[in-house]
Design a protein around this motif. Structure first.
Motif, PDB file in Angstrom:
ATOM      1  N   GLU A  34      -2.309  -5.692   8.503  1.00 36.57           N
ATOM      2  CA  GLU A  34      -2.332  -4.357   7.910  1.00 36.57           C
ATOM      3  C   GLU A  34      -2.365  -4.452   6.384  1.00 36.57           C
ATOM      4  O   GLU A  34      -1.847  -5.392   5.786  1.00 36.57           O
ATOM      5  CB  GLU A  34      -1.103  -3.561   8.342  1.00 36.57           C
ATOM      6  CG  GLU A  34      -1.147  -3.073   9.774  1.00 36.57           C
ATOM      7  CD  GLU A  34       0.021  -2.174  10.111  1.00 36.57           C
ATOM      8  OE1 GLU A  34      -0.193  -1.203  10.857  1.00 36.57           O
ATOM      9  OE2 GLU A  34       1.149  -2.443   9.644  1.00 36.57           O
ATOM     10  N   THR A  35      -2.960  -3.449   5.760  1.00 31.89           N
ATOM     11  CA  THR A  35      -3.071  -3.395   4.314  1.00 31.89           C
ATOM     12  C   THR A  35      -1.944  -2.546   3.741  1.00 31.89           C
ATOM     13  O   THR A  35      -1.659  -1.465   4.254  1.00 31.89           O
ATOM     14  CB  THR A  35      -4.428  -2.794   3.899  1.00 31.89           C
ATOM     15  OG1 THR A  35      -5.472  -3.589   4.454  1.00 31.89           O
ATOM     16  CG2 THR A  35      -4.572  -2.770   2.383  1.00 31.89           C
ATOM     17  N   VAL A  36      -1.327  -3.024   2.680  1.00 31.68           N
ATOM     18  CA  VAL A  36      -0.278  -2.266   2.018  1.00 31.68           C
ATOM     19  C   VAL A  36      -0.889  -1.027   1.375  1.00 31.68           C
ATOM     20  O   VAL A  36      -1.885  -1.112   0.639  1.00 31.68           O
ATOM     21  CB  VAL A  36       0.429  -3.130   0.947  1.00 31.68           C
ATOM     22  CG1 VAL A  36       1.434  -2.300   0.171  1.00 31.68           C
ATOM     23  CG2 VAL A  36       1.108  -4.329   1.598  1.00 31.68           C
ATOM     24  N   ASP A  37      -0.317   0.133   1.659  1.00 29.25           N
ATOM     25  CA  ASP A  37      -0.804   1.397   1.131  1.00 29.25           C
ATOM     26  C   ASP A  37       0.204   1.940   0.135  1.00 29.25           C
ATOM     27  O   ASP A  37       1.270   2.421   0.504  1.00 29.25           O
ATOM     28  CB  ASP A  37      -1.017   2.390   2.284  1.00 29.25           C
ATOM     29  CG  ASP A  37      -1.542   3.740   1.799  1.00 29.25           C
ATOM     30  OD1 ASP A  37      -1.789   3.883   0.584  1.00 29.25           O
ATOM     31  OD2 ASP A  37      -1.686   4.647   2.645  1.00 29.25           O
ATOM     32  N   ALA A  38      -0.150   1.882  -1.147  1.00 30.67           N
ATOM     33  CA  ALA A  38       0.762   2.333  -2.198  1.00 30.67           C
ATOM     34  C   ALA A  38       0.995   3.836  -2.151  1.00 30.67           C
ATOM     35  O   ALA A  38       1.976   4.340  -2.710  1.00 30.67           O
ATOM     36  CB  ALA A  38       0.216   1.942  -3.566  1.00 30.67           C
ATOM     37  N   ASN A  39       0.106   4.565  -1.480  1.00 34.12           N
ATOM     38  CA  ASN A  39       0.211   6.020  -1.416  1.00 34.12           C
ATOM     39  C   ASN A  39       0.687   6.516  -0.053  1.00 34.12           C
ATOM     40  O   ASN A  39       0.521   7.686   0.281  1.00 34.12           O
ATOM     41  CB  ASN A  39      -1.140   6.661  -1.751  1.00 34.12           C
ATOM     42  CG  ASN A  39      -1.590   6.328  -3.154  1.00 34.12           C
ATOM     43  OD1 ASN A  39      -0.824   6.450  -4.110  1.00 34.12           O
ATOM     44  ND2 ASN A  39      -2.836   5.892  -3.296  1.00 34.12           N
ATOM     45  N   GLN A  40       1.263   5.616   0.735  1.00 31.41           N
ATOM     46  CA  GLN A  40       1.704   6.010   2.082  1.00 31.41           C
ATOM     47  C   GLN A  40       2.712   7.155   2.013  1.00 31.41           C
ATOM     48  O   GLN A  40       3.514   7.246   1.087  1.00 31.41           O
ATOM     49  CB  GLN A  40       2.278   4.796   2.823  1.00 31.41           C
ATOM     50  CG  GLN A  40       3.460   4.125   2.153  1.00 31.41           C
ATOM     51  CD  GLN A  40       4.803   4.776   2.451  1.00 31.41           C
ATOM     52  OE1 GLN A  40       4.934   5.541   3.409  1.00 31.41           O
ATOM     53  NE2 GLN A  40       5.803   4.490   1.645  1.00 31.41           N
ATOM     54  N   GLN A  41       2.663   8.020   3.038  1.00 33.07           N
ATOM     55  CA  GLN A  41       3.566   9.156   3.120  1.00 33.07           C
ATOM     56  C   GLN A  41       4.485   9.065   4.342  1.00 33.07           C
ATOM     57  O   GLN A  41       5.081  10.060   4.756  1.00 33.07           O
ATOM     58  CB  GLN A  41       2.762  10.459   3.160  1.00 33.07           C
ATOM     59  CG  GLN A  41       2.014  10.744   1.870  1.00 33.07           C
ATOM     60  CD  GLN A  41       2.956  10.915   0.683  1.00 33.07           C
ATOM     61  OE1 GLN A  41       3.826  11.784   0.698  1.00 33.07           O
ATOM     62  NE2 GLN A  41       2.799  10.089  -0.340  1.00 33.07           N
ATOM     63  N   VAL A  42       4.568   7.872   4.926  1.00 31.44           N
ATOM     64  CA  VAL A  42       5.442   7.671   6.077  1.00 31.44           C
ATOM     65  C   VAL A  42       6.905   7.633   5.633  1.00 31.44           C
ATOM     66  O   VAL A  42       7.784   8.196   6.282  1.00 31.44           O
ATOM     67  CB  VAL A  42       5.064   6.360   6.807  1.00 31.44           C
ATOM     68  CG1 VAL A  42       6.085   6.018   7.882  1.00 31.44           C
ATOM     69  CG2 VAL A  42       3.669   6.474   7.406  1.00 31.44           C
ATOM     70  N   ARG A  43       7.136   6.980   4.497  1.00 29.58           N
ATOM     71  CA  ARG A  43       8.496   6.809   3.966  1.00 29.58           C
ATOM     72  C   ARG A  43       8.453   7.142   2.486  1.00 29.58           C
ATOM     73  O   ARG A  43       7.845   6.410   1.700  1.00 29.58           O
ATOM     74  CB  ARG A  43       8.958   5.371   4.189  1.00 29.58           C
ATOM     75  CG  ARG A  43      10.416   5.124   3.880  1.00 29.58           C
ATOM     76  CD  ARG A  43      10.756   3.641   4.004  1.00 29.58           C
ATOM     77  NE  ARG A  43      12.194   3.410   4.034  1.00 29.58           N
ATOM     78  CZ  ARG A  43      12.757   2.221   3.879  1.00 29.58           C
ATOM     79  NH1 ARG A  43      12.008   1.157   3.684  1.00 29.58           N
ATOM     80  NH2 ARG A  43      14.073   2.104   3.944  1.00 29.58           N
ATOM     81  N   THR A  44       9.104   8.240   2.089  1.00 29.94           N
ATOM     82  CA  THR A  44       8.908   8.745   0.733  1.00 29.94           C
ATOM     83  C   THR A  44      10.174   8.746  -0.114  1.00 29.94           C
ATOM     84  O   THR A  44      10.192   9.315  -1.206  1.00 29.94           O
ATOM     85  CB  THR A  44       8.328  10.173   0.783  1.00 29.94           C
ATOM     86  OG1 THR A  44       9.217  11.025   1.522  1.00 29.94           O
ATOM     87  CG2 THR A  44       6.961  10.177   1.445  1.00 29.94           C
ATOM     88  N   SER A  45      11.222   8.119   0.361  1.00 35.22           N
ATOM     89  CA  SER A  45      12.463   8.036  -0.403  1.00 35.22           C
ATOM     90  C   SER A  45      12.335   7.010  -1.525  1.00 35.22           C
ATOM     91  O   SER A  45      11.328   6.314  -1.654  1.00 35.22           O
ATOM     92  CB  SER A  45      13.611   7.622   0.515  1.00 35.22           C
ATOM     93  OG  SER A  45      13.343   6.342   1.089  1.00 35.22           O
ATOM     94  N   LYS A  46      13.392   6.910  -2.329  1.00 36.04           N
ATOM     95  CA  LYS A  46      13.553   5.790  -3.247  1.00 36.04           C
ATOM     96  C   LYS A  46      14.721   4.951  -2.749  1.00 36.04           C
ATOM     97  O   LYS A  46      15.627   5.455  -2.077  1.00 36.04           O
ATOM     98  CB  LYS A  46      13.800   6.272  -4.674  1.00 36.04           C
ATOM     99  CG  LYS A  46      12.563   6.870  -5.327  1.00 36.04           C
ATOM    100  CD  LYS A  46      12.774   7.124  -6.809  1.00 36.04           C
ATOM    101  CE  LYS A  46      11.477   7.595  -7.456  1.00 36.04           C
ATOM    102  NZ  LYS A  46      11.669   7.849  -8.918  1.00 36.04           N
TER     103      LYS A  46
END
Length: 205
Positions: A34-46
């Motif tokens: 799988e490719t790392v997605d810097a804009n993923q919206q699956v996990r949006t916490s810090k």
């Protein structure tokens, strides 16, 4: 399983103060290929990762979790300290790594403890278990983000609580009931400290 008043306010504040210095956008565990997605919206916490030795409060918590779970503190990963604000969430997921998807695992995550550090003005932000309940282990999921879809069990965060759930059965097979997610925050601020526990210590990170 919920342990009310598992940790006092002073220790909770100590952990938040330390973690605040090191926060960055939370990432995901990707499957091979799988490719790392810097804009993923699956996990949006810090969040950030902290060693138990970095804080007396975290070391105290590790020892208390070991007593509650009967698993040595050496079987735990680093703490993942997480902060969720307005709309931030984590889609329903498993903490364990299915070898069919992730390859052979030297050491498997078998339990998770979520310690609620703060529920300041919080609405939303529940932890949802969409497949909780007898016969629901293979229940289809229609929406991985919306906590009101698909039913299940929701835990409302309360500062000081610790929530324990098991990702594996006694025979070592993964338990589908452990599917869980962090519901979107509507108002307020949610801080949690997550401890993943493995079946073997000295695992490969």
């Amino acid at each position: 399983m919920v342990f009310p008043n598992f940790v006092d306010k002073a220790r909770r504040e100590e952990v938040i103060a330390l973690a605040t210095k090191f926060m960055y956008p939370s990432g995901l565990a990707y499957r091979p290929g799988e490719t790392v997605d810097a804009n993923q919206q699956v996990r949006t916490s810090k969040g950030t990762f902290l060693n138990g030795d970095s804080s007396p409060a975290l070391k105290w918590l590790e020892n208390k979790i070991a007593a509650a779970t009967f698993l040595p503190s050496g079987n735990g990963e680093f703490w993942n300290i997480l902060n969720y604000k307005y709309t931030q969430h984590y889609d329903s997921h498993m903490d364990s790594f299915d070898p069919k998807e992730y390859g052979a695992q030297y050491s498997q995550r078998i339990a998770t403890v979520i310690v609620v550090l703060s529920d300041d003005g919080l609405t939303g932000g529940e932890t949802v278990f969409k497949r909780e309940g007898k016969g629901n282990e293979n229940k289809p999921i229609s929406n991985w983000t919306d906590c009101d879809a698909d039913g299940g069990l929701k835990y409302k965060p309360r500062a000081g609580d610790a929530v324990l759930f098991w990702s594996a059965l006694p025979d070592g097979n993964l338990d589908p009931h452990a599917l869980h997610g962090s519901c979107p925050v509507v108002t307020g601020n949610k801080w949690v400290a997550v401890k993943w526990l493995r079946n073997k210590g000295e695992y490969n990170h």
